[in-house]
Each structure stands twice: as C-alpha cells, then as structure tokens.
Enzyme design. Structure first.
Site, PDB file in Angstrom:
ATOM      1  N   LYS A 271       0.898  -1.029   0.256  1.00 21.55           N
ATOM      2  CA  LYS A 271      -0.166  -0.051  -0.374  1.00 21.55           C
ATOM      3  C   LYS A 271       1.111   1.615  -0.114  1.00 21.55           C
ATOM      4  O   LYS A 271       0.736   1.978  -0.397  1.00 21.55           O
ATOM      5  CB  LYS A 271      -0.388  -0.177   1.042  1.00 21.55           C
ATOM      6  CG  LYS A 271      -1.538   1.618   1.328  1.00 21.55           C
ATOM      7  CD  LYS A 271      -2.774   1.366   3.072  1.00 21.55           C
ATOM      8  CE  LYS A 271      -2.137   1.354   3.759  1.00 21.55           C
ATOM      9  NZ  LYS A 271      -1.121   2.641   4.163  1.00 21.55           N
ATOM     10  N   ASN A 272       1.892   1.492   0.904  1.00 19.00           N
ATOM     11  CA  ASN A 272       2.394   2.379   1.152  1.00 19.00           C
ATOM     12  C   ASN A 272       3.625   2.405   0.060  1.00 19.00           C
ATOM     13  O   ASN A 272       4.177   4.369   0.145  1.00 19.00           O
ATOM     14  CB  ASN A 272       2.792   2.701   2.274  1.00 19.00           C
ATOM     15  CG  ASN A 272       1.983   2.555   3.292  1.00 19.00           C
ATOM     16  OD1 ASN A 272       0.869   2.986   2.955  1.00 19.00           O
ATOM     17  ND2 ASN A 272       2.848   2.579   4.858  1.00 19.00           N
TER      18      ASN A 272
ATOM     19  N   CYS B 149      -5.496  13.007  12.522  1.00 16.54           N
ATOM     20  CA  CYS B 149      -5.875  11.479  12.753  1.00 16.54           C
ATOM     21  C   CYS B 149      -5.902  10.645  13.852  1.00 16.54           C
ATOM     22  O   CYS B 149      -5.221  11.264  15.009  1.00 16.54           O
ATOM     23  CB  CYS B 149      -5.159  11.029  11.290  1.00 16.54           C
ATOM     24  SG  CYS B 149      -4.000   9.690  11.169  1.00 16.54           S
TER      25      CYS B 149
ATOM     26  N   ARG C  45      -0.682  14.966  12.838  1.00 16.60           N
ATOM     27  CA  ARG C  45       0.235  15.209  11.556  1.00 16.60           C
ATOM     28  C   ARG C  45       0.621  15.924  10.831  1.00 16.60           C
ATOM     29  O   ARG C  45       0.420  15.662  10.474  1.00 16.60           O
ATOM     30  CB  ARG C  45      -0.818  13.674  10.823  1.00 16.60           C
ATOM     31  CG  ARG C  45       0.010  12.528  11.872  1.00 16.60           C
ATOM     32  CD  ARG C  45      -1.212  11.362  11.180  1.00 16.60           C
ATOM     33  NE  ARG C  45      -0.234  10.666  10.000  1.00 16.60           N
ATOM     34  CZ  ARG C  45      -0.440   9.604   9.293  1.00 16.60           C
ATOM     35  NH1 ARG C  45      -1.121   8.786   9.140  1.00 16.60           N
ATOM     36  NH2 ARG C  45       0.750   8.884   7.846  1.00 16.60           N
TER      37      ARG C  45
ATOM     38  N   ASP D 135       3.999   0.666  11.998  1.00 16.54           N
ATOM     39  CA  ASP D 135       2.999   0.042  11.646  1.00 16.54           C
ATOM     40  C   ASP D 135       3.217  -1.170  12.137  1.00 16.54           C
ATOM     41  O   ASP D 135       1.971  -2.337  11.227  1.00 16.54           O
ATOM     42  CB  ASP D 135       3.171  -0.096   9.892  1.00 16.54           C
ATOM     43  CG  ASP D 135       3.050   1.665   8.975  1.00 16.54           C
ATOM     44  OD1 ASP D 135       2.706   2.466   9.631  1.00 16.54           O
ATOM     45  OD2 ASP D 135       3.291   1.919   8.057  1.00 16.54           O
TER      46      ASP D 135
ATOM     47  N   ARG E 248      -8.859  -0.174   4.367  1.00 16.92           N
ATOM     48  CA  ARG E 248      -8.502   0.616   3.889  1.00 16.92           C
ATOM     49  C   ARG E 248      -6.611   0.180   3.119  1.00 16.92           C
ATOM     50  O   ARG E 248      -5.705   0.600   2.600  1.00 16.92           O
ATOM     51  CB  ARG E 248      -7.780   1.629   5.168  1.00 16.92           C
ATOM     52  CG  ARG E 248      -9.045   2.236   5.698  1.00 16.92           C
ATOM     53  CD  ARG E 248      -8.998   3.483   5.773  1.00 16.92           C
ATOM     54  NE  ARG E 248      -7.794   4.647   5.339  1.00 16.92           N
ATOM     55  CZ  ARG E 248      -8.097   6.103   4.904  1.00 16.92           C
ATOM     56  NH1 ARG E 248      -8.936   6.302   6.797  1.00 16.92           N
ATOM     57  NH2 ARG E 248      -7.370   6.666   4.198  1.00 16.92           N
TER      58      ARG E 248
HETATM   59  N1  EPU Z   1       6.264  14.680  11.371  1.00 16.62           N
HETATM   60  C1  EPU Z   1       6.325  15.825  11.270  1.00 16.62           C
HETATM   61  N2  EPU Z   1       6.292  16.733  10.218  1.00 16.62           N
HETATM   62  C2  EPU Z   1       5.853  16.365   8.900  1.00 16.62           C
HETATM   63  C3  EPU Z   1       5.678  14.802   8.792  1.00 16.62           C
HETATM   64  C4  EPU Z   1       6.383  13.898  10.048  1.00 16.62           C
HETATM   65  O1  EPU Z   1       6.932  16.175  12.204  1.00 16.62           O
HETATM   66  O2  EPU Z   1       5.825  17.374   7.890  1.00 16.62           O
HETATM   67  C5  EPU Z   1       6.345  13.349  12.184  1.00 16.62           C
HETATM   68  C6  EPU Z   1       4.862  12.674  12.411  1.00 16.62           C
HETATM   69  O3  EPU Z   1       4.220  13.893  12.612  1.00 16.62           O
HETATM   70  C7  EPU Z   1       5.585  11.417  12.790  1.00 16.62           C
HETATM   71  C8  EPU Z   1       6.744  11.684  11.893  1.00 16.62           C
HETATM   72  O4  EPU Z   1       7.130  12.216  11.747  1.00 16.62           O
HETATM   73  O5  EPU Z   1       5.915  11.506  14.437  1.00 16.62           O
HETATM   74  C9  EPU Z   1       7.101  10.152  11.070  1.00 16.62           C
HETATM   75  O6  EPU Z   1       6.103  10.561  10.347  1.00 16.62           O
HETATM   76  P1  EPU Z   1       5.494   9.995   8.698  1.00 16.62           P
HETATM   77  O7  EPU Z   1       5.613  11.710   7.474  1.00 16.62           O
HETATM   78  O8  EPU Z   1       7.094   9.478   8.149  1.00 16.62           O
HETATM   79  O9  EPU Z   1       4.460   9.166   8.047  1.00 16.62           O
HETATM   80  P2  EPU Z   1       3.911   9.230   7.064  1.00 16.62           P
HETATM   81  O10 EPU Z   1       5.308   9.535   5.623  1.00 16.62           O
HETATM   82  O11 EPU Z   1       2.803  10.686   6.715  1.00 16.62           O
HETATM   83  C10 EPU Z   1       4.130   6.875   6.293  1.00 16.62           C
HETATM   84  C11 EPU Z   1       2.910   5.886   6.130  1.00 16.62           C
HETATM   85  C12 EPU Z   1       2.529   5.228   7.852  1.00 16.62           C
HETATM   86  C13 EPU Z   1       3.682   4.959   8.257  1.00 16.62           C
HETATM   87  C14 EPU Z   1       4.610   6.124   8.364  1.00 16.62           C
HETATM   88  C15 EPU Z   1       5.935   5.732   9.353  1.00 16.62           C
HETATM   89  C16 EPU Z   1       2.011   6.221   3.633  1.00 16.62           C
HETATM   90  C17 EPU Z   1       1.420   6.315   3.050  1.00 16.62           C
HETATM   91  N3  EPU Z   1       2.120   5.942   5.544  1.00 16.62           N
HETATM   92  O12 EPU Z   1       3.539   7.831   6.647  1.00 16.62           O
HETATM   93  O13 EPU Z   1       1.480   4.021   7.402  1.00 16.62           O
HETATM   94  O14 EPU Z   1       3.275   4.958   9.908  1.00 16.62           O
HETATM   95  O15 EPU Z   1       5.164   6.771   7.728  1.00 16.62           O
HETATM   96  O16 EPU Z   1       6.361   4.909   8.894  1.00 16.62           O
HETATM   97  O17 EPU Z   1       3.040   5.424   3.544  1.00 16.62           O
HETATM   98  C18 EPU Z   1       0.084   3.031   7.411  1.00 16.62           C
HETATM   99  O18 EPU Z   1       0.121   2.215   7.129  1.00 16.62           O
HETATM  100  O19 EPU Z   1      -0.366   2.260   9.282  1.00 16.62           O
HETATM  101  C19 EPU Z   1       0.683   4.192   8.304  1.00 16.62           C
HETATM  102  C20 EPU Z   1       0.515   5.047   8.919  1.00 16.62           C
END
Ligand code: EPU
Length: 419
Positions: A22-23, A115, A120, A306, A398
């Site tokens: 998915k990711n 969320c 986020r 995850d 999802r």
């Molecule tokens: N964060 C910030 N600022 C930003 C972005 C992130 O402070 O601009 C923080 C977040 O709040 C969190 C950390 O940095 O504390 C990591 O967040 P990240 O941005 O890496 O998460 P994401 O890219 O939004 C993806 C996956 C998530 C997975 C996370 C961490 C996808 C679509 N989603 O999210 O997957 O948990 O990386 O590995 O790729 C899931 O599949 O259930 C899921 C939530």
C-alpha cells in the site's frame, strides 16, 4: 458497515501470498502525474486507500484504468487543485503535492486533518518545497504552493520524531523536474522510498542514494512513461507472521521480501519463534506462548511503527513483562483499551505500553479505530477464547487486501457480516 466475527483458537497452517505494498503504491500512483505518457503499475493492491488515490488522479485530470491489479494512468493534462471532499478521505493524498509542483510549478491541496494515530503535520514537506524555491501559503484549510522556477538545493528533513517518509517522497518528486542538483539530507530510508525512486528513475529521473539518509537528485527537463511492479507489502507480511506466531502450525508467506522484514523477524526470534526462508518465501514455526520482549519503534531499518499494535497483541499473552515504546507516533495506542476489553493487562506510561502477559484472552465485541489497531484486534481474536466481533471493519479494508479471506484460507474461523 461490515463487521468481522472470529471464533478463536483454531490453528492456522498453510501458505499465504503477500499483496503489493500500500505505502509504495500510493506515492507511485501519485508520481504518474509527472508525465504526459501512460504509466503501467503492476501488483497494485485492491484497497480503499488505493481507490481514493485513483479518484484523486481522475479528479486532477488523469485517465485511469484498472484491471486485476494492473493500473494504467495517463495524465496528458493535469489541473493542480485537489479539494477537501476528495483529500479528506486519506492523509496520503498529500503526496500529490510534489508531482504537481514538479510538473505544473503550482499545487493547491486541502490540508490533511488530524488522525487517530496522532498529530500529522506536513511542515517538513513544506520545508523541502521552500528550499527548492517555492512560496507556501496556508489559507482556508488549503496549502497553496507556487514556484515559477524550481531550483535544486540541499535540505534536511529531520524533525522532532526523526525523518518523514511521505515528505521524502514529496520532495524527491518535485526535485526530479527542478533545475540543478537537490540533496535531501536525513531522508527516510524505507523500502517504499526506494521503490518510488526506482520507478522515477525508470521514468527518466536521475536519483541516487535512495535507501540511505542522503539522496542526490539531478533534475531533468521531462519524464516519460514507464512500467513498474510494486514491492510486496512488508507490513501485511509482518502481520501474517504474527498471526502464525499466535495461532500457527507453520505459516508460509510467498512473494515476500525477507530483507525488508529483518527488524520484525528479529523481534519474533527474540520472542522464541523461528522464522526462515529464501527465494521470496518466509515461514514461521510456532513455539507456544511468546517470550516477553522490550521493543521500540524506529524509522527503517528499525522496528516499524506500523507493526507496533500487532506486537502488542502478540505480547499480551507472553510469559512475563514486556514493554513497547512508540517513538514515531507517541499517541498510537488506540488498540490498548480494546485489547484490555479482551483481557489483556496493559498500562500506558507516556509513549510506552507495559504489558503483563496473561494466559488467555477472551473474545469480546471491539471497535476498530485505525488500520493497524484493527489488525491487532483481528490477531487477538485469533487467539482469544470464544467469539470476537470487530466493528468498523472499513479501517482494515483501507490497507489489507482480503485479510479475512486470506486468514480463512489458513484455517481461521472468520467471517464478514454485512450490517
Ligand atoms: N512529521 C512531522 N512533520 C512532517 C511530517 C511528519 O513532524 O512534515 C512527524 C510525524 O508526525 C511522525 C513522524 O514525523 O511523528 C513520521 O511521520 P512520516 O511523515 O514518516 O509519516 P507518513 O509519511 O505520513 C508513512 C506511512 C505510515 C507510517 C509512517 C511511518 C504512508 C502512506 N504512510 O506516513 O503508514 O506509519 O510513514 O513509517 O506511507 C499505515 O500504513 O498504517 C501508516 C500509518
């Protein structure tokens, strides 16, 4: 709204095929916006999040066709505005920002809301776009990004909780069409980032270092169409390994990348389970109740956030005391109160769950709250005595392709009921 009903304590055995990630699929589908040519993406899992992404691409002007896991996207023309009604359904919609900015030099996307797994923000994504020369304005719930010209730059994506996966994807997707060289420091190293970089390189991008904390992108004038097969879903695979540990004789996964799962197989090894394989397969051998474990989530190659909820379900019946500390999303513990309703003894201490292993869980009606929390409840239902009824199953749909059918194929007594 469907529910899932599980009659626990039926041994699982057999083979299960892991779906595409998915990711990986979500940002790769977004990346198809970077070219006018058709792109063909294979092994796209059939999930509601993927469905939302295809809706967004269609809204942005792309022609999308889908047939048995193969998605063809052609975005001859795109408009650069993704409104709230579409974006609100899925946080990962933010990953259209990078490609729109790269191609159109502007993007307006409704800001993702909060969320259940915590706050986020997207400040790190925006930091990256600003470094490339973009002006960012947040107004009326939208983020508007404008960059008459995009210039390569060096930017660090380090934040309070480490780096960002989708932020790394987004900056990479904008930078491929910028003038000059972009260096992303403190980049996410997740396999999904590498998969996206591989796809972008097939489209004509010049990206080096994906999978390390330093990614170097030499901008090109344009990209062309490409074909790509999405990597296997390491979180789905990890979830089935835990299912095998909990209720298995021997469960074998096929079409899996063992090298993406080292932290998970190491953790299961520490719990007393033998996990071994080769040639795209991985088998877990049952060994009774797990040993206790102290675990911390970390960015890749550390233990994935995850998989945290699923490990809490496993450790609920471990011998002794375990601790699970969430270092990425400190509030991601929605599963704990539901697991406690099934008899688990878990105390939350800040971002740490202290788990006192119990002998048995008991089936109960429970509420799914987010994707991975729901998976944890399914796993708990497999081992619990009696019947577990999981409500709000749409969370599972999802991100898990046919989770109930796949578990039934392994011998679980599981059914989906339309309500
Ligand atoms: N964060 C910030 N600022 C930003 C972005 C992130 O402070 O601009 C923080 C977040 O709040 C969190 C950390 O940095 O504390 C990591 O967040 P990240 O941005 O890496 O998460 P994401 O890219 O939004 C993806 C996956 C998530 C997975 C996370 C961490 C996808 C679509 N989603 O999210 O997957 O948990 O990386 O590995 O790729 C899931 O599949 O259930 C899921 C939530």
């Amino acid at each position: 709204m469907d529910k899932i009903i599980i009659h626990g304590r039926h041994a699982l055995a057999g083979t299960v095929k892991i779906s595409g990630s998915k990711n990986s699929a979500l940002p790769i589908l977004a990346a198809t916006l970077l070219t006018e040519d058709p792109c063909v993406i294979q092994r796209v899992p059939d999930l509601s999040d993927v469905h939302y992404m295809l809706q967004i691409l269609t809204h942005l002007g792309a022609d999308v066709e889908r047939a048995s896991g193969i998605v063809t996207v052609q975005a001859e023309k795109v408009n650069s505005i993704a409104p709230y009604e579409i974006v609100r359904k899925m946080r990962a919609s933010v990953c259209v920002l990078g490609p729109l900015l790269g191609r159109e030099r502007e993007a307006t996307v409704s800001l993702p809301g909060g969320c259940v797994i915590g706050d986020r923000p997207i400040d790190l994504h925006l930091r990256g776009f600003e470094a490339l020369g973009a002006a960012v304005r947040v107004h009326g719930g939208n983020v508007k990004i404008l960059a008459p010209s995009l210039r390569g730059a060096t930017v660090s994506l380090k934040g309070k909780f480490g780096t960002t996966v989708l932020g790394t994807d987004n900056v990479m997707m904008a930078a491929v069409l910028a003038e000059g060289v972009t260096i992303i420091e403190d980049a996410a190293c997740e396999p999904e980032v590498v998969d996206l970089a591989n796809f972008l390189n097939k489209m004509g991008a010049k990206i080096q270092g994906a999978g390390t904390p330093r990614i170097v992108i030499e901008g090109v004038k344009e990209l062309h169409g490409a074909e790509h097969e999405v990597i296997p879903d390491r979180i789905e695979a990890g979830t089935f390994l835990v299912a095998g540990a909990i209720a298995g004789r021997q469960v074998t996964l096929t079409r899996v990348r063992a090298d993406h799962l080292t932290a998970v197989t190491d953790a299961l090894g520490s719990c007393g389970y033998q996990v071994a394989g080769g040639n795209g397969t991985l088998a877990i051998h049952p060994n009774g109740a797990p040993k206790s474990l102290d675990l911390k989530t970390q960015p890749y190659p550390g233990f994935p956030t995850d998989m945290q909820a699923q490990m809490c379900a496993l450790l609920a019946t471990a011998k002794g005391e375990s601790s699970v500390t969430e270092c990425i999303f400190p509030q991601r513990f929605m599963h704990v109160s539901e697991l406690k309703r099934m008899g688990a003894a878990i105390e939350l201490d800040g971002a740490t769950a202290r788990i006192h292993g119990v002998e048995n869980l008991s089936g109960a009606p429970v509420m799914a709250s987010d994707l991975r929390a729901s998976a944890a409840l399914v796993l708990a239902g497999l081992i619990a005595e009696g019947t577990t009824e999981i409500n709000r199953v749409y969370h599972i749909d999802r991100g898990y392709e046919m989770l109930d059918e796949k578990l039934a194929g392994l011998g679980a007594q599981i059914e989906r009921v339309k309500v």
